[in-house]
Design an enzyme around this catalytic site. Structure first.
Site, PDB file in Angstrom:
ATOM      1  N   HIS A 165      23.492  40.400  -4.257  1.00  0.00           N
ATOM      2  CA  HIS A 165      23.706  41.192  -5.475  1.00  0.00           C
ATOM      3  C   HIS A 165      25.079  40.982  -6.104  1.00  0.00           C
ATOM      4  O   HIS A 165      25.424  41.687  -7.038  1.00  0.00           O
ATOM      5  CB  HIS A 165      23.484  42.699  -5.244  1.00  0.00           C
ATOM      6  CG  HIS A 165      22.186  43.021  -4.578  1.00  0.00           C
ATOM      7  ND1 HIS A 165      20.968  42.611  -5.085  1.00  0.00           N
ATOM      8  CD2 HIS A 165      21.903  43.714  -3.430  1.00  0.00           C
ATOM      9  CE1 HIS A 165      20.006  43.040  -4.291  1.00  0.00           C
ATOM     10  NE2 HIS A 165      20.540  43.687  -3.276  1.00  0.00           N
ATOM     11  N   PRO A 210      27.286  55.546 -12.146  1.00  0.00           N
ATOM     12  CA  PRO A 210      28.687  55.711 -12.595  1.00  0.00           C
ATOM     13  C   PRO A 210      28.771  56.418 -13.948  1.00  0.00           C
ATOM     14  O   PRO A 210      28.061  56.068 -14.876  1.00  0.00           O
ATOM     15  CB  PRO A 210      29.188  54.266 -12.719  1.00  0.00           C
ATOM     16  CG  PRO A 210      28.242  53.444 -11.898  1.00  0.00           C
ATOM     17  CD  PRO A 210      26.927  54.141 -11.982  1.00  0.00           C
ATOM     18  N   GLU A 211      29.599  57.440 -14.017  1.00  0.00           N
ATOM     19  CA  GLU A 211      29.815  58.199 -15.249  1.00  0.00           C
ATOM     20  C   GLU A 211      31.269  57.994 -15.693  1.00  0.00           C
ATOM     21  O   GLU A 211      31.972  57.178 -15.116  1.00  0.00           O
ATOM     22  CB  GLU A 211      29.543  59.686 -14.999  1.00  0.00           C
ATOM     23  CG  GLU A 211      28.207  59.993 -14.340  1.00  0.00           C
ATOM     24  CD  GLU A 211      27.014  59.729 -15.254  1.00  0.00           C
ATOM     25  OE1 GLU A 211      27.224  59.474 -16.457  1.00  0.00           O
ATOM     26  OE2 GLU A 211      25.888  59.768 -14.764  1.00  0.00           O
ATOM     27  N   ARG A 246      20.522  47.130  -8.485  1.00  0.00           N
ATOM     28  CA  ARG A 246      19.355  47.495  -9.295  1.00  0.00           C
ATOM     29  C   ARG A 246      19.326  46.759 -10.635  1.00  0.00           C
ATOM     30  O   ARG A 246      18.334  46.822 -11.343  1.00  0.00           O
ATOM     31  CB  ARG A 246      19.321  49.016  -9.486  1.00  0.00           C
ATOM     32  CG  ARG A 246      19.165  49.705  -8.128  1.00  0.00           C
ATOM     33  CD  ARG A 246      19.107  51.203  -8.246  1.00  0.00           C
ATOM     34  NE  ARG A 246      17.885  51.638  -8.883  1.00  0.00           N
ATOM     35  CZ  ARG A 246      17.603  52.913  -9.142  1.00  0.00           C
ATOM     36  NH1 ARG A 246      18.478  53.842  -8.831  1.00  0.00           N
ATOM     37  NH2 ARG A 246      16.473  53.250  -9.713  1.00  0.00           N
ATOM     38  N   ARG A 251      19.450  74.431 -33.321  1.00  0.00           N
ATOM     39  CA  ARG A 251      18.694  73.626 -32.350  1.00  0.00           C
ATOM     40  C   ARG A 251      18.339  74.450 -31.114  1.00  0.00           C
ATOM     41  O   ARG A 251      19.044  75.377 -30.750  1.00  0.00           O
ATOM     42  CB  ARG A 251      19.497  72.374 -31.965  1.00  0.00           C
ATOM     43  CG  ARG A 251      19.705  71.458 -33.174  1.00  0.00           C
ATOM     44  CD  ARG A 251      20.483  70.231 -32.800  1.00  0.00           C
ATOM     45  NE  ARG A 251      19.801  69.406 -31.813  1.00  0.00           N
ATOM     46  CZ  ARG A 251      20.323  68.291 -31.274  1.00  0.00           C
ATOM     47  NH1 ARG A 251      21.522  67.891 -31.640  1.00  0.00           N
ATOM     48  NH2 ARG A 251      19.646  67.606 -30.399  1.00  0.00           N
TER      49      ARG A 251
END
Ligand SMILES: [Zn+2]
Length: 271
Positions: A91, A2-3, A110, A152
């Site tokens: 879960h 999930p973002e 997980r 950078r």
């Protein structure tokens, strides 16, 4: 995993069902997440009203009068609202029971997710204080990225996925935003002009907005607070489209490995 769009979609689904409600109890079936769920969480939350639900990066903050519940979905976590009498499945690690006879249920196969209590000021918590600017904050501009990138050599895709630069831009959205901006994913950040950073900042916002409209992306486990999968993965320009024709120039989409992740791009459209 999930973002930002998935976490924000979850937040929007929870607000009307939770804000103003009072916690009746917390049931922890398995406390072994990325960090242990605090033993005293039920004692702290019983009788407390949910004042607000906010998002910072990929973290959800449930505000209570005396502190904050911090939740991260990790790799595979989902938060859904369920009737309080629905039996727990494998879960289903935590239930937060409300006075509405619904429960907020955390499922995480997980177990890289987190559910922690913050007694003090949330923004000063170790997990939150190092986070970069939010992509929808007016402070997120091309000039901001240009200044951070000066001198950078890191690849631009890595750079925009770094949460201390900008929060919540995961793999799928980084690939899509770079395509939209016409920037090659391996380009060193010190060699990108201010003008192109401006285009990329807008491309990141546009990509995330489109993903929010689609209810996020479901690559494996994610569903919204009401159990709906996201749809953005079905409308991507480059992500997971290796070998298929570019929607802009018809050349085949390419894939390369950057770190542990696959990056998708068009060699014709991105320089
Ligand atoms: Zn192309």
């Amino acid at each position: 995993m999930p973002e930002l769009p998935e976490v924000e979609t979850t937040r929007r689904g929870l607000v009307p069902r939770m804000v103003g409600r009072t916690i009746q109890d917390v049931v922890v079936r398995d406390a072994r997440l990325r960090w242990p769920v605090p033993r005293d969480l039920a004692r702290r939350l019983r009788g407390a009203e949910v004042v607000a639900i906010r998002r910072r990066g990929k973290y959800l903050l449930f505000d209570f009068p005396k502190g904050h519940l911090l939740v991260h979905l990790g790799m595979s976590g989902r938060l859904t609202m369920v009737p309080e009498d629905r039996p727990a499945k494998l879960h289903d690690h935590v239930d937060v029971r409300l006075d509405s006879h619904e429960s907020l249920r955390l499922n995480d196969p997980r177990r890289f997710g987190a559910m922690l209590w913050i007694g003090g000021e949330a923004e000063k918590h170790a997990l939150l204080r190092g986070l970069g600017v939010e992509p929808f904050d007016p402070a997120f501009t091309g000039a901001h990225l240009h200044a951070l990138a000066r001198g950078r050599r890191v690849a631009v895709k890595h750079f925009i996925m770094n949460a201390s630069v900008v929060t919540g831009v995961g793999n799928i959205y980084a690939s899509e935003a770079l395509f939209r901006a016409g920037i090659h994913p391996t380009r060193p950040v010190g060699r990108i002009s201010l003008e192109r950073w401006n285009v990329l900042a807008q491309a990141i916002r546009d990509t995330l907005s489109r993903a929010l409209d689609a209810g996020g992306s479901t690559l494996r486990d994610y569903v919204s607070a009401t159990g709906e999968p996201g749809q953005f993965q079905n409308v991507t320009s480059v992500y997971d489209r290796e070998g298929q024709p570019c929607r802009r120039c018809s050349r085949p989409i390419k894939a390369l490995r950057q770190g542990q992740r696959s990056t998708f791009y068009c060699a014709g459209c991105q320089r």
